[in-house]
Design an enzyme around this catalytic site. Structure first.
Site, PDB file in Angstrom:
ATOM      1  N   ASP A  30       0.825  -1.216   0.000  1.00  0.00           N
ATOM      2  CA  ASP A  30       0.000   0.000   0.000  1.00  0.00           C
ATOM      3  C   ASP A  30       0.860   1.268   0.000  1.00  0.00           C
ATOM      4  O   ASP A  30       1.985   1.263   0.491  1.00  0.00           O
ATOM      5  CB  ASP A  30      -0.908  -0.016   1.234  1.00  0.00           C
ATOM      6  CG  ASP A  30      -2.089   0.933   1.085  1.00  0.00           C
ATOM      7  OD1 ASP A  30      -2.360   1.393  -0.038  1.00  0.00           O
ATOM      8  OD2 ASP A  30      -2.747   1.212   2.113  1.00  0.00           O
ATOM      9  N   GLY A  31       0.307   2.333  -0.556  1.00  0.00           N
ATOM     10  CA  GLY A  31       0.968   3.636  -0.508  1.00  0.00           C
ATOM     11  C   GLY A  31       1.529   4.095  -1.843  1.00  0.00           C
ATOM     12  O   GLY A  31       2.165   5.145  -1.916  1.00  0.00           O
ATOM     13  N   GLY A  33      -0.042   5.304  -4.456  1.00  0.00           N
ATOM     14  CA  GLY A  33      -0.672   6.544  -4.910  1.00  0.00           C
ATOM     15  C   GLY A  33      -0.090   7.754  -4.188  1.00  0.00           C
ATOM     16  O   GLY A  33       0.244   8.771  -4.807  1.00  0.00           O
ATOM     17  N   ARG A  34       0.033   7.634  -2.848  1.00  0.00           N
ATOM     18  CA  ARG A  34       0.566   8.757  -2.066  1.00  0.00           C
ATOM     19  C   ARG A  34       2.033   9.019  -2.411  1.00  0.00           C
ATOM     20  O   ARG A  34       2.480  10.159  -2.450  1.00  0.00           O
ATOM     21  CB  ARG A  34       0.410   8.468  -0.560  1.00  0.00           C
ATOM     22  CG  ARG A  34      -0.981   8.791  -0.054  1.00  0.00           C
ATOM     23  CD  ARG A  34      -1.252   8.138   1.282  1.00  0.00           C
ATOM     24  NE  ARG A  34      -1.542   6.713   1.126  1.00  0.00           N
ATOM     25  CZ  ARG A  34      -1.630   5.867   2.143  1.00  0.00           C
ATOM     26  NH1 ARG A  34      -1.419   6.283   3.371  1.00  0.00           N
ATOM     27  NH2 ARG A  34      -1.922   4.597   1.908  1.00  0.00           N
ATOM     28  N   TRP A  35       2.759   7.964  -2.702  1.00  0.00           N
ATOM     29  CA  TRP A  35       4.176   8.110  -3.086  1.00  0.00           C
ATOM     30  C   TRP A  35       4.270   8.965  -4.351  1.00  0.00           C
ATOM     31  O   TRP A  35       5.097   9.875  -4.443  1.00  0.00           O
ATOM     32  CB  TRP A  35       4.773   6.723  -3.338  1.00  0.00           C
ATOM     33  CG  TRP A  35       6.238   6.722  -3.682  1.00  0.00           C
ATOM     34  CD1 TRP A  35       7.278   6.593  -2.816  1.00  0.00           C
ATOM     35  CD2 TRP A  35       6.812   6.843  -5.000  1.00  0.00           C
ATOM     36  NE1 TRP A  35       8.467   6.638  -3.512  1.00  0.00           N
ATOM     37  CE2 TRP A  35       8.211   6.788  -4.845  1.00  0.00           C
ATOM     38  CE3 TRP A  35       6.282   6.996  -6.278  1.00  0.00           C
ATOM     39  CZ2 TRP A  35       9.094   6.871  -5.923  1.00  0.00           C
ATOM     40  CZ3 TRP A  35       7.157   7.090  -7.356  1.00  0.00           C
ATOM     41  CH2 TRP A  35       8.545   7.030  -7.173  1.00  0.00           C
ATOM     42  N   ARG A  43      -0.767   8.743 -10.251  1.00  0.00           N
ATOM     43  CA  ARG A  43      -0.788   7.574  -9.362  1.00  0.00           C
ATOM     44  C   ARG A  43      -0.167   6.342 -10.020  1.00  0.00           C
ATOM     45  O   ARG A  43       0.482   5.537  -9.369  1.00  0.00           O
ATOM     46  CB  ARG A  43      -2.229   7.275  -8.934  1.00  0.00           C
ATOM     47  CG  ARG A  43      -2.828   8.313  -7.990  1.00  0.00           C
ATOM     48  CD  ARG A  43      -4.286   7.994  -7.675  1.00  0.00           C
ATOM     49  NE  ARG A  43      -4.424   6.669  -7.079  1.00  0.00           N
ATOM     50  CZ  ARG A  43      -4.298   6.441  -5.775  1.00  0.00           C
ATOM     51  NH1 ARG A  43      -4.088   7.415  -4.923  1.00  0.00           N
ATOM     52  NH2 ARG A  43      -4.417   5.207  -5.317  1.00  0.00           N
ATOM     53  N   SER A  75      -7.260  -5.719  -5.029  1.00  0.00           N
ATOM     54  CA  SER A  75      -8.325  -6.332  -4.232  1.00  0.00           C
ATOM     55  C   SER A  75      -9.630  -6.393  -5.014  1.00  0.00           C
ATOM     56  O   SER A  75      -9.803  -5.695  -6.030  1.00  0.00           O
ATOM     57  CB  SER A  75      -8.540  -5.533  -2.939  1.00  0.00           C
ATOM     58  OG  SER A  75      -9.239  -4.330  -3.216  1.00  0.00           O
ATOM     59  N   THR A  76     -10.563  -7.199  -4.506  1.00  0.00           N
ATOM     60  CA  THR A  76     -11.890  -7.277  -5.133  1.00  0.00           C
ATOM     61  C   THR A  76     -12.603  -5.926  -5.037  1.00  0.00           C
ATOM     62  O   THR A  76     -13.566  -5.686  -5.763  1.00  0.00           O
ATOM     63  CB  THR A  76     -12.754  -8.368  -4.463  1.00  0.00           C
ATOM     64  OG1 THR A  76     -12.645  -8.238  -3.033  1.00  0.00           O
ATOM     65  CG2 THR A  76     -12.327  -9.764  -4.858  1.00  0.00           C
ATOM     66  N   ASN A  78     -10.866  -2.981  -5.374  1.00  0.00           N
ATOM     67  CA  ASN A  78     -10.130  -1.975  -6.151  1.00  0.00           C
ATOM     68  C   ASN A  78     -10.775  -1.665  -7.511  1.00  0.00           C
ATOM     69  O   ASN A  78     -10.423  -0.671  -8.151  1.00  0.00           O
ATOM     70  CB  ASN A  78      -8.661  -2.385  -6.345  1.00  0.00           C
ATOM     71  CG  ASN A  78      -7.818  -2.249  -5.084  1.00  0.00           C
ATOM     72  OD1 ASN A  78      -6.876  -3.016  -4.866  1.00  0.00           O
ATOM     73  ND2 ASN A  78      -8.129  -1.280  -4.221  1.00  0.00           N
ATOM     74  N   ARG A  81     -12.174   1.932  -8.163  1.00  0.00           N
ATOM     75  CA  ARG A  81     -11.344   3.109  -8.479  1.00  0.00           C
ATOM     76  C   ARG A  81     -11.715   3.667  -9.857  1.00  0.00           C
ATOM     77  O   ARG A  81     -12.322   2.962 -10.666  1.00  0.00           O
ATOM     78  CB  ARG A  81      -9.870   2.706  -8.431  1.00  0.00           C
ATOM     79  CG  ARG A  81      -9.477   2.306  -7.006  1.00  0.00           C
ATOM     80  CD  ARG A  81      -8.004   2.085  -6.871  1.00  0.00           C
ATOM     81  NE  ARG A  81      -7.697   1.787  -5.483  1.00  0.00           N
ATOM     82  CZ  ARG A  81      -6.512   1.918  -4.918  1.00  0.00           C
ATOM     83  NH1 ARG A  81      -5.486   2.322  -5.640  1.00  0.00           N
ATOM     84  NH2 ARG A  81      -6.331   1.626  -3.649  1.00  0.00           N
TER      85      ARG A  81
HETATM   86  C1  IPE Z   1      -5.382  -2.733  -0.019  1.00  0.00           C
HETATM   87  O1  IPE Z   1      -5.076  -1.392  -0.227  1.00  0.00           O
HETATM   88  C2  IPE Z   1      -5.336  -3.474  -1.324  1.00  0.00           C
HETATM   89  C3  IPE Z   1      -4.016  -3.625  -1.921  1.00  0.00           C
HETATM   90  C4  IPE Z   1      -2.890  -3.200  -1.406  1.00  0.00           C
HETATM   91  C5  IPE Z   1      -4.000  -4.325  -3.167  1.00  0.00           C
HETATM   92  P1  IPE Z   1      -6.229  -0.298  -0.442  1.00  0.00           P
HETATM   93  O2  IPE Z   1      -5.527   0.985  -0.647  1.00  0.00           O
HETATM   94  O3  IPE Z   1      -7.145  -0.751  -1.509  1.00  0.00           O
HETATM   95  O4  IPE Z   1      -6.974  -0.363   0.953  1.00  0.00           O
HETATM   96  P2  IPE Z   1      -7.893   0.714   1.679  1.00  0.00           P
HETATM   97  O5  IPE Z   1      -8.911   1.178   0.675  1.00  0.00           O
HETATM   98  O6  IPE Z   1      -6.996   1.824   2.098  1.00  0.00           O
HETATM   99  O7  IPE Z   1      -8.478   0.000   2.837  1.00  0.00           O
HETATM  100  C1  IPE Z   2      -1.628   0.123  -3.292  1.00  0.00           C
HETATM  101  O1  IPE Z   2      -1.397   1.490  -3.383  1.00  0.00           O
HETATM  102  C2  IPE Z   2      -1.836  -0.526  -4.627  1.00  0.00           C
HETATM  103  C3  IPE Z   2      -3.221  -0.913  -4.919  1.00  0.00           C
HETATM  104  C4  IPE Z   2      -4.204  -0.900  -4.056  1.00  0.00           C
HETATM  105  C5  IPE Z   2      -3.498  -1.349  -6.267  1.00  0.00           C
HETATM  106  P1  IPE Z   2      -2.597   2.522  -3.387  1.00  0.00           P
HETATM  107  O2  IPE Z   2      -2.988   2.787  -4.815  1.00  0.00           O
HETATM  108  O3  IPE Z   2      -3.704   2.082  -2.520  1.00  0.00           O
HETATM  109  O4  IPE Z   2      -1.878   3.799  -2.786  1.00  0.00           O
HETATM  110  P2  IPE Z   2      -2.493   4.834  -1.781  1.00  0.00           P
HETATM  111  O5  IPE Z   2      -3.005   4.066  -0.600  1.00  0.00           O
HETATM  112  O6  IPE Z   2      -3.590   5.549  -2.503  1.00  0.00           O
HETATM  113  O7  IPE Z   2      -1.355   5.724  -1.424  1.00  0.00           O
HETATM  114 MG    MG Z   3      -4.137   2.380  -0.552  1.00  0.00          MG
END
Ligand code: IPE
Ligand code: IPE
Ligand code: MG
Length: 252
Positions: A30-31, A33-35, A43, A75-76, A78, A81
């Site tokens: 995770d992270g 997008g924020r990175w 993203r 994830s199921t 995701n 988005r």
């Molecule tokens: C969890 O991250 C799913 C993956 C890392 C693939 P998300 O970014 O989707 O989780 P939430 O929405 O913050 O709970």
């Molecule tokens: C995790 O990074 C990757 C996926 C869930 C596909 P995110 O896309 O959730 O990144 P943040 O949480 O928005 O920073």
């Molecule tokens: Mg995330």
């Protein structure tokens, strides 16, 4: 570490190379997008760097003796988005999966994909078949890196319940013969032990539907590091922390 540090009584820093390692490590990647946002990038740029981090960390885990490394990639949930981000992630799987699997198999890491793959685009499913065929060439005992794609813990349990219900309906299974083990055997992870350690970078403290059944006695490790920045030193720190835990599994 030099002779003077040793004379001063400083302990060498533990690394994955000289400490016991868990048999199965899982990561919620995770992270991304924020990175990217922090750098003023789209993203999808974060997802691309995150994919490279997967390759680096999975290979490092194999090198230090971790038998199973499992990551949450999509994830199921995701699918909710924006379409352009979902498309970017599918394109990343398209361009990255087979190429990454080839380089990782050459380093002795069998790459596998777990999840409900039935709804993925046909060309990606074909690539996944090729990736699995490649993994098979390493034999059963190879270190395994599993990517969870269109994975949801509840969805996985629902599918297992359905498979068992079907056997009951067919008369091949009695309800009283359904055991914890038979449920485990109907999950995507049937062939592997439960994760010992689950790491979530990026500062979020939740499971987000990852390995719900399998994590009953997993140790969790949370860090603020964003996944694209996650280094082998961060992995060492997580393992060192794990090694300080006392796992009791309900005993004393
Ligand atoms: C969890 O991250 C799913 C993956 C890392 C693939 P998300 O970014 O989707 O989780 P939430 O929405 O913050 O709970
Ligand atoms: C995790 O990074 C990757 C996926 C869930 C596909 P995110 O896309 O959730 O990144 P943040 O949480 O928005 O920073
Ligand atoms: Mg995330």
């Amino acid at each position: 570490m030099g002779i003077f540090d040793r004379l001063k009584g400083k302990k060498p820093q533990a690394t994955g190379k000289n400490m016991p390692v868990p048999r199965h490590i899982a990561v919620i990647m995770d992270g991304n997008g924020r990175w990217a946002k922090k750098r003023g990038l789209p993203r999808k740029a974060g997802h691309k760097v995150g994919a490279e981090t997967f390759r680096t960390i999975a290979t490092y885990c194999k090198d230090i003796g971790v038998q199973y490394f499992t990551v949450y990639a999509f994830s199921t949930e995701n699918w909710k988005r924006p379409q352009d981000e979902v498309d970017a992630l599918m394109n990343l799987f398209r361009t990255y999966l087979r190429e990454a699997a080839e380089t990782m198999v050459a380093r002795g890491v069998a790459v596998r994909v777990l999840g409900d793959l039935s709804v993925l685009p046909e060309d990606i499913r074909r690539q996944i078949d090729e990736v699995h065929a490649l993994a098979d060439t390493l034999g059963e005992n190879a270190a395994t890196a599993s990517l969870c794609i269109n994975y949801g813990g509840r969805d996985e349990i629902k599918n297992a319940v359905r498979a068992l219900a079907k056997q009951v309906q067919d008369g091949t299974l009695k309800p009283e013969d359904i055991t914890e083990d038979s449920i485990s055997q109907n999950l995507y992870t049937a062939h592997m032990p439960d994760p010992d350690l689950i790491i979530r970078p990026s500062g979020e403290i939740r499971t987000s539907n990852f390995l719900l059944w399998q994590s009953a006695y997993s140790e969790y490790y949370f860090t603020d590091v964003l996944w694209p920045d996650f280094s082998t030193q961060d992995m060492d720190a997580a393992i060192a922390d794990f090694n300080r835990r006392s796992r009791r599994f309900g005993g004393v």
